[in-house]
Each structure stands twice: as C-alpha cells, then as structure tokens.
Write an enzyme that holds these catalytic residues in place. Structure first.
Site: not given
Length: 103
Positions: A8-9
């Site tokens: 994810c980010s």
C-alpha cells in the site's frame, strides 16, 4: 508455503490485513508467509513472493507492477475494495490463493 506480498502507499494500512490473513491461514491449516510493504519497496520484495496484492489506492500502478512481476512468473492484482475496507483477511487470502491458481 504460500508467500503473499501486500503493498500500500506506506505499508501501514495493510498491517491489520496481514494479521487477519495469517490468522485465517492458520485456522485452515495452511502455512503462509504474508507481509506488507510500502509502494517504494514492492518492486524489490516481489521476487520473494508467489503473488502481490496492492491496496486500492495504488491501483494506478497495477500495470507497471504486473509487467515487472512477469519475470518472476507471479500475478499482481488490486485488493478487493470492500475486503480491504473491512480488513477481511479471509476474503483477501482467498483472492491471493486464487491468483496463484490454487483453491
């Protein structure tokens, strides 16, 4: 042993999902190494994985990551948005296993 990489980010929002996926794998008697990284690490880590699942906020990277993953013979997909939002470890685990061509 199944090796499932989540990205994810920042690698933070998938940490709860990793825990829930591990709990599900243990409950059904499967051995799985499941870990999460931020988007800056995913390209380095994918060589160790059987499948890569990325957070919905990274869906714009799917094509690029899949192209890189082809040299490792693995699939990249976006985590189902509802399962991601609910941190549904079972559903995301099943998505990963399905992408590996297993049931």
């Amino acid at each position: 042993m199944k090796r499932i990489l989540l990205a994810c980010s920042s690698g933070m929002s998938t940490s709860l999902l990793v825990t829930k996926m591990k709990t599900h794998a243990e409950a059904i008697g499967e051995e799985a190494e499941i870990w999460a990284v931020g988007q800056d690490q995913v390209r380095k880590e994918m060589a160790k994985a059987d499948v890569v699942l990325i957070g919905p906020q990274m869906s714009f990277l799917k094509g690029e990551l899949q192209q890189k993953a082809e040299k490792y013979g693995i699939q990249v997909d976006v985590i189902d948005m509802q399962a991601y939002g609910l941190a549904d470890g079972q559903k995301v685990y099943e998505q990963a296993v399905s992408l590996m061509g297993e049931s």
